[in-house]
Design an enzyme around this catalytic site. Sequence first.
Site, short mmCIF file in Angstrom:
data_model
loop_
_atom_site.label_atom_id
_atom_site.label_comp_id
_atom_site.label_asym_id
_atom_site.label_seq_id
_atom_site.Cartn_x
_atom_site.Cartn_y
_atom_site.Cartn_z
N THR A 48 -8.14 11.39 11.83
CA THR A 48 -7.50 12.52 12.52
C THR A 48 -8.53 13.58 12.88
O THR A 48 -8.51 14.13 13.99
CB THR A 48 -6.42 13.13 11.62
OG1 THR A 48 -5.50 12.10 11.30
CG2 THR A 48 -5.70 14.27 12.31
N GLU A 52 0.34 -9.07 2.05
CA GLU A 52 -0.74 -8.37 1.36
C GLU A 52 -2.01 -9.21 1.50
O GLU A 52 -1.96 -10.37 1.92
CB GLU A 52 -0.38 -8.16 -0.12
CG GLU A 52 0.15 -6.76 -0.40
CD GLU A 52 -0.91 -5.68 -0.12
OE1 GLU A 52 -2.09 -5.88 -0.43
OE2 GLU A 52 -0.54 -4.62 0.43
N LYS A 85 -8.89 8.41 -0.69
CA LYS A 85 -9.21 8.09 0.71
C LYS A 85 -10.64 7.54 0.78
O LYS A 85 -11.56 8.09 0.17
CB LYS A 85 -9.06 9.32 1.60
CG LYS A 85 -9.28 9.00 3.07
CD LYS A 85 -8.71 10.06 3.98
CE LYS A 85 -8.98 9.74 5.44
NZ LYS A 85 -8.31 8.52 5.90
N GLY A 134 0.83 -1.21 0.00
CA GLY A 134 0.00 0.00 0.00
C GLY A 134 0.86 1.26 0.00
O GLY A 134 2.09 1.18 0.08
N ARG A 135 0.20 2.42 -0.09
CA ARG A 135 0.95 3.70 -0.08
C ARG A 135 1.80 3.81 1.18
O ARG A 135 2.98 4.10 1.13
CB ARG A 135 -0.04 4.88 -0.14
CG ARG A 135 -0.58 5.17 -1.51
CD ARG A 135 -1.61 6.29 -1.45
NE ARG A 135 -2.82 5.80 -0.82
CZ ARG A 135 -3.93 5.47 -1.46
NH1 ARG A 135 -3.99 5.61 -2.76
NH2 ARG A 135 -4.99 5.00 -0.83
N MET A 136 1.19 3.56 2.33
CA MET A 136 1.95 3.62 3.59
C MET A 136 2.85 2.41 3.74
O MET A 136 3.97 2.52 4.24
CB MET A 136 0.98 3.72 4.78
CG MET A 136 0.35 5.08 4.98
SD MET A 136 1.57 6.38 5.25
CE MET A 136 2.44 5.75 6.68
N GLY A 189 -2.18 2.00 12.48
CA GLY A 189 -2.47 3.34 11.97
C GLY A 189 -3.74 3.38 11.14
O GLY A 189 -4.20 4.45 10.78
N THR A 190 -4.28 2.19 10.85
CA THR A 190 -5.48 2.10 10.00
C THR A 190 -6.64 2.87 10.62
O THR A 190 -6.87 2.77 11.84
CB THR A 190 -5.87 0.61 9.83
OG1 THR A 190 -4.74 -0.09 9.38
CG2 THR A 190 -7.03 0.46 8.86
N THR A 191 -7.38 3.60 9.81
CA THR A 191 -8.51 4.39 10.32
C THR A 191 -9.84 3.84 9.79
O THR A 191 -9.85 2.95 8.94
CB THR A 191 -8.38 5.87 9.91
OG1 THR A 191 -8.39 5.94 8.47
CG2 THR A 191 -7.11 6.49 10.44
N HIS A 194 -8.27 15.51 2.09
CA HIS A 194 -7.36 14.42 1.74
C HIS A 194 -7.46 14.11 0.24
O HIS A 194 -8.42 14.50 -0.41
CB HIS A 194 -7.70 13.15 2.53
CG HIS A 194 -7.21 13.17 3.95
ND1 HIS A 194 -7.93 13.76 4.97
CD2 HIS A 194 -6.06 12.70 4.51
CE1 HIS A 194 -7.25 13.64 6.10
NE2 HIS A 194 -6.11 13.00 5.86
P1 NAD Z 1 -3.65 1.82 0.60
O1 NAD Z 1 -4.99 1.40 0.07
O2 NAD Z 1 -2.65 2.41 -0.34
O3 NAD Z 1 -2.94 0.57 1.32
C1 NAD Z 1 -3.60 -0.40 2.08
C2 NAD Z 1 -2.95 -1.73 1.76
O4 NAD Z 1 -3.45 -2.72 2.68
C3 NAD Z 1 -3.30 -2.22 0.33
O5 NAD Z 1 -2.10 -2.59 -0.34
C4 NAD Z 1 -4.20 -3.42 0.59
O6 NAD Z 1 -4.10 -4.43 -0.41
C5 NAD Z 1 -3.65 -3.90 1.94
N1 NAD Z 1 -4.57 -4.82 2.63
C6 NAD Z 1 -5.92 -4.76 2.74
N2 NAD Z 1 -6.38 -5.82 3.44
C7 NAD Z 1 -5.30 -6.56 3.79
C8 NAD Z 1 -5.10 -7.78 4.50
N3 NAD Z 1 -6.16 -8.47 5.00
N4 NAD Z 1 -3.85 -8.25 4.69
C9 NAD Z 1 -2.78 -7.57 4.19
N5 NAD Z 1 -2.90 -6.43 3.48
C10 NAD Z 1 -4.14 -5.92 3.29
O7 NAD Z 1 -3.97 2.82 1.81
P2 NAD Z 1 -2.98 3.83 2.58
O8 NAD Z 1 -3.10 5.18 2.01
O9 NAD Z 1 -1.63 3.19 2.72
O10 NAD Z 1 -3.71 3.87 4.01
C11 NAD Z 1 -3.95 2.69 4.75
C12 NAD Z 1 -4.65 3.04 6.04
O11 NAD Z 1 -3.80 3.84 6.87
C13 NAD Z 1 -5.95 3.87 5.87
O12 NAD Z 1 -6.88 3.44 6.85
C14 NAD Z 1 -5.48 5.29 6.14
O13 NAD Z 1 -6.53 6.13 6.57
C15 NAD Z 1 -4.49 5.03 7.24
N6 NAD Z 1 -3.49 6.09 7.45
C16 NAD Z 1 -3.18 6.38 8.74
C17 NAD Z 1 -2.20 7.29 9.02
C18 NAD Z 1 -1.77 7.50 10.45
O14 NAD Z 1 -0.88 8.31 10.71
N7 NAD Z 1 -2.37 6.79 11.41
C19 NAD Z 1 -1.52 7.94 7.96
C20 NAD Z 1 -1.86 7.63 6.65
C21 NAD Z 1 -2.84 6.67 6.39
#
Ligand code: NAD
Length: 268
Positions: free
Chosen positions: A167, A34, A160, A11-13, A98-100, A156
């Site tokens: 946040t 993944e 998103k 994922g992005r993060m 960190g997931t929201t 955002h």
């Molecule tokens: P994204 O969609 O780019 O990445 C999420 C990844 O998780 C994807 O590659 C997806 O395939 C994977 N995934 C989903 N289900 C899975 C599973 N069961 N097992 C393994 N992998 C799985 O999203 P993102 O932009 O990286 O953001 C992810 C989450 O983090 C969101 O909830 C976002 O709001 C949150 N976030 C939190 C903060 C923070 O500081 N707490 C900062 C940025 C993003």
Amino acid sequence: MTKIGIVGCAGRMGRMLVAEVLDADGLVLAGGTERPGGEAIGRDLGGLVGRGPLDLTVGDDAKALFAASDVVIDFTAPAAVAQHAGLAAESGTAYVVGTTGLAADQEDVLRRAATRTAVVWAPNMSVGVNLLFSLVEQVAGRLDADAFDIEILEMHHRNKVDAPSGTALGLGQAAARGRGVALEDVWQKTRDGITGARKSGDIGFATLRGGDVVGDHTVVFAGLGERIEITHKAASRQIFAQGAIRAARWVAGREPGLYSMKDVLGLA
Ligand code: NAD
């Protein structure tokens, strides 16, 4: 060396976290997973983040990753958190989330896991936003609810999936804490049509989505004749990844419990 596993590593993060772990002193990458069927499965983890081959491939066996890690970092999706929290509890692996956008039952699974292992859970891992939480609580506590209306604005990127952002809700909770009320009793998460006048004491939210905005948040305290606005703008996801790495270092080897970034940053 502390072994770090990254679920959702493509994922992005996730990609940013893999790169941060590779660059960090005292940490070693235990692996990454993944979602089953994900297109990155089988790819070399080094190649995935533009580095040389690592001899570690993206897998889909989260149970094995928790067993092989001291700390697992999770920026995935709410349903995945419910599953991963169970694995963290079973294996006793420390867990940074960190997931929201978690629903109440998914939050309950996480809280239960935290009775068996150490969990850091934070809707925003940046140092600046966690300071903002403290500031907002303080300001909300000082200003009379009848005189100052609180509105929270966030923007955002277009991809998103949850709203208002975790946040923004965290900022709402901080404001509600400052006022000594429960956010759920006063929040206005959307407005549409003939809403009537604003109710005194409400905390309103407005959500914008577009482009590649990493995350902007403004808390407005609007009075008659004056207005205070406190803003945070994230220019790069790296601040969240670095915060998560800081949380992972801090939580490794801790007693079971549910911790926040306030604990990690010593702001509690
Ligand atoms: P994204 O969609 O780019 O990445 C999420 C990844 O998780 C994807 O590659 C997806 O395939 C994977 N995934 C989903 N289900 C899975 C599973 N069961 N097992 C393994 N992998 C799985 O999203 P993102 O932009 O990286 O953001 C992810 C989450 O983090 C969101 O909830 C976002 O709001 C949150 N976030 C939190 C903060 C923070 O500081 N707490 C900062 C940025 C993003």
